[in-house]
Enzyme design. Structure first.
Site, PDB file in Angstrom:
ATOM      1  N   ALA A   1       0.831  -1.210   0.000  1.00 36.51           N
ATOM      2  CA  ALA A   1       0.000   0.000   0.000  1.00 36.51           C
ATOM      3  C   ALA A   1       0.864   1.258   0.000  1.00 36.51           C
ATOM      4  O   ALA A   1       0.627   2.187  -0.781  1.00 36.51           O
ATOM      5  CB  ALA A   1      -0.935  -0.002   1.209  1.00 36.51           C
ATOM      6  N   TYR A   2       1.851   1.304   0.877  1.00 45.30           N
ATOM      7  CA  TYR A   2       2.731   2.469   0.951  1.00 45.30           C
ATOM      8  C   TYR A   2       3.434   2.689  -0.385  1.00 45.30           C
ATOM      9  O   TYR A   2       3.475   3.814  -0.913  1.00 45.30           O
ATOM     10  CB  TYR A   2       3.762   2.268   2.066  1.00 45.30           C
ATOM     11  CG  TYR A   2       4.757   3.397   2.206  1.00 45.30           C
ATOM     12  CD1 TYR A   2       4.380   4.600   2.807  1.00 45.30           C
ATOM     13  CD2 TYR A   2       6.061   3.267   1.743  1.00 45.30           C
ATOM     14  CE1 TYR A   2       5.285   5.652   2.932  1.00 45.30           C
ATOM     15  CE2 TYR A   2       6.975   4.312   1.873  1.00 45.30           C
ATOM     16  CZ  TYR A   2       6.585   5.496   2.469  1.00 45.30           C
ATOM     17  OH  TYR A   2       7.486   6.524   2.587  1.00 45.30           O
ATOM     18  N   ALA A   3       3.975   1.618  -0.959  1.00 43.68           N
ATOM     19  CA  ALA A   3       4.670   1.738  -2.245  1.00 43.68           C
ATOM     20  C   ALA A   3       3.712   2.193  -3.338  1.00 43.68           C
ATOM     21  O   ALA A   3       4.076   3.014  -4.192  1.00 43.68           O
ATOM     22  CB  ALA A   3       5.316   0.408  -2.620  1.00 43.68           C
TER      23      ALA A   3
ATOM     24  N   THR B   1       1.153   4.149  -3.077  1.00 42.77           N
ATOM     25  CA  THR B   1       0.931   5.595  -2.974  1.00 42.77           C
ATOM     26  C   THR B   1       2.120   6.366  -3.533  1.00 42.77           C
ATOM     27  O   THR B   1       1.947   7.412  -4.165  1.00 42.77           O
ATOM     28  CB  THR B   1       0.696   6.037  -1.509  1.00 42.77           C
ATOM     29  OG1 THR B   1       1.887   5.857  -0.722  1.00 42.77           O
ATOM     30  CG2 THR B   1      -0.442   5.265  -0.871  1.00 42.77           C
ATOM     31  N   LYS B   2       3.307   5.851  -3.317  1.00 42.95           N
ATOM     32  CA  LYS B   2       4.502   6.562  -3.778  1.00 42.95           C
ATOM     33  C   LYS B   2       4.698   6.406  -5.286  1.00 42.95           C
ATOM     34  O   LYS B   2       5.153   7.334  -5.960  1.00 42.95           O
ATOM     35  CB  LYS B   2       5.733   6.072  -3.019  1.00 42.95           C
ATOM     36  CG  LYS B   2       5.692   6.384  -1.522  1.00 42.95           C
ATOM     37  CD  LYS B   2       5.593   7.874  -1.250  1.00 42.95           C
ATOM     38  CE  LYS B   2       5.657   8.194   0.228  1.00 42.95           C
ATOM     39  NZ  LYS B   2       5.622   9.655   0.498  1.00 42.95           N
TER      40      LYS B   2
END
Length: 281
Positions: A147-149, A151-152
């Site tokens: 999820a974090y990746a 968004t980035k």
């Protein structure tokens, strides 16, 4: 009438954001430091730092900032907007709740978009810069970071498109891709993942416990020798105030090693290297 050269920094209460604010204040810029909580307004004692409540997912907070800038439009020249705010909660793709997926996109992408859209008229007038803090995770998605990746990756794409759209308007858009940096968020994200692992069912632990623990261990080991937030803040402050910045910058040794690897080597080879690193931790 004196003109204040203003830099706006989001996520300014800790980590890279706070260090960037401090460095910019030393360079005699007027810094508007966006923080989330009332008590964080007292974090800065520098006379040229103006802390404001700024939750970038809150339309009212963004509108309040715009009113402040309009009120001071004759004396404020917006040199740069540094989109630094972000959150991180790492867990396997299958197990992360949709609410947690959405929360990370709200802060790490949609909030950045909303604030940037609101401030473009000021940046257009000053021919200022937009500095978007993405991540090495915007180019390579590690296991447990889906999820974090995501968004980035999305923030990288939005930044590229925005840069090309604004070129003729003389607004610079710069991407900064940090690797592991010694920040409170980085340390806390590991604790969040380990606490999440403890809540898993027996079946889910069989599938994912080793992956979560090894991912956190790998991150924790690297952070012991990673770039400090203070050093990262100095670099971001310098980038944001350059007259002719490059399009992209990387921060930290892991970023400098990983980004070329992803660019030049086959995907299966990169997968093997990342898996080997995780298992050897």
């Amino acid at each position: 009438m004196s003109i204040n050269e203003v830099v706006i920094v989001t996520g300014a209460s800790s980590g890279i954001g706070k260090a960037t604010v401090v460095e910019l204040s030393k360079k005699n810029f007027h810094v508007i430091a966006g923080v989330l909580k009332e008590e964080e307004l007292k974090l800065f004692t520098e006379t040229n730092v103006e802390p404001v409540l700024l939750d970038i997912t809150n339309e009212d907070d963004i509108a309040s900032l715009v009113r402040l800038l309009n009120k001071n439009r004759k004396t404020y020249k917006i040199v740069s907007l540094i989109n630094n705010a972000g959150i991180e909660f790492n867990a396997p793709f299958e197990l992360l709740k949709m609410e947690d997926w959405r929360n990370q996109f709200d802060v790490n992408l949609f909030g950045q978009v909303a604030l940037t859209k609101a401030l473009l008229p000021f940046l257009r007038k000053s021919h200022g810069s937009i500095v978007n803090i993405t991540s090495v995770g915007g180019k390579v998605a590690m296991p447990n970071y889906s999820a974090y990746a995501a968004t980035k990756f999305a923030f990288e794409a939005a930044s590229d498109s925005l840069r090309r759209e604004l070129k003729d308007q003389k607004i610079k858009v710069v991407i900064v891709e940090p690797g592991g940096i010694q920040t409170e968020m980085a340390a806390y994200s590991g604790d969040l993942s380990l606490n999440f692992e403890k809540t898993l069912s027996v079946e889910d632990k069989k599938l994912y416990s080793n992956l979560i623990k090894s991912a956190v261990a790998s991150q924790s080991n690297f952070l012991k020798h990673a770039m400090t937030a203070e050093k990262a803040g100095k670099k971001v402050a310098a980038i944001a105030t350059k007259k002719k910045p490059r399009t992209r910058y990387s921060l930290g040794m892991d970023a400098k090693m990983t980004l070329p690897m992803v660019r030049f080597f086959p995907t299966k080879f990169v997968d093997w290297i990342l898996e080997l690193n995780r298992k050897l931790t």
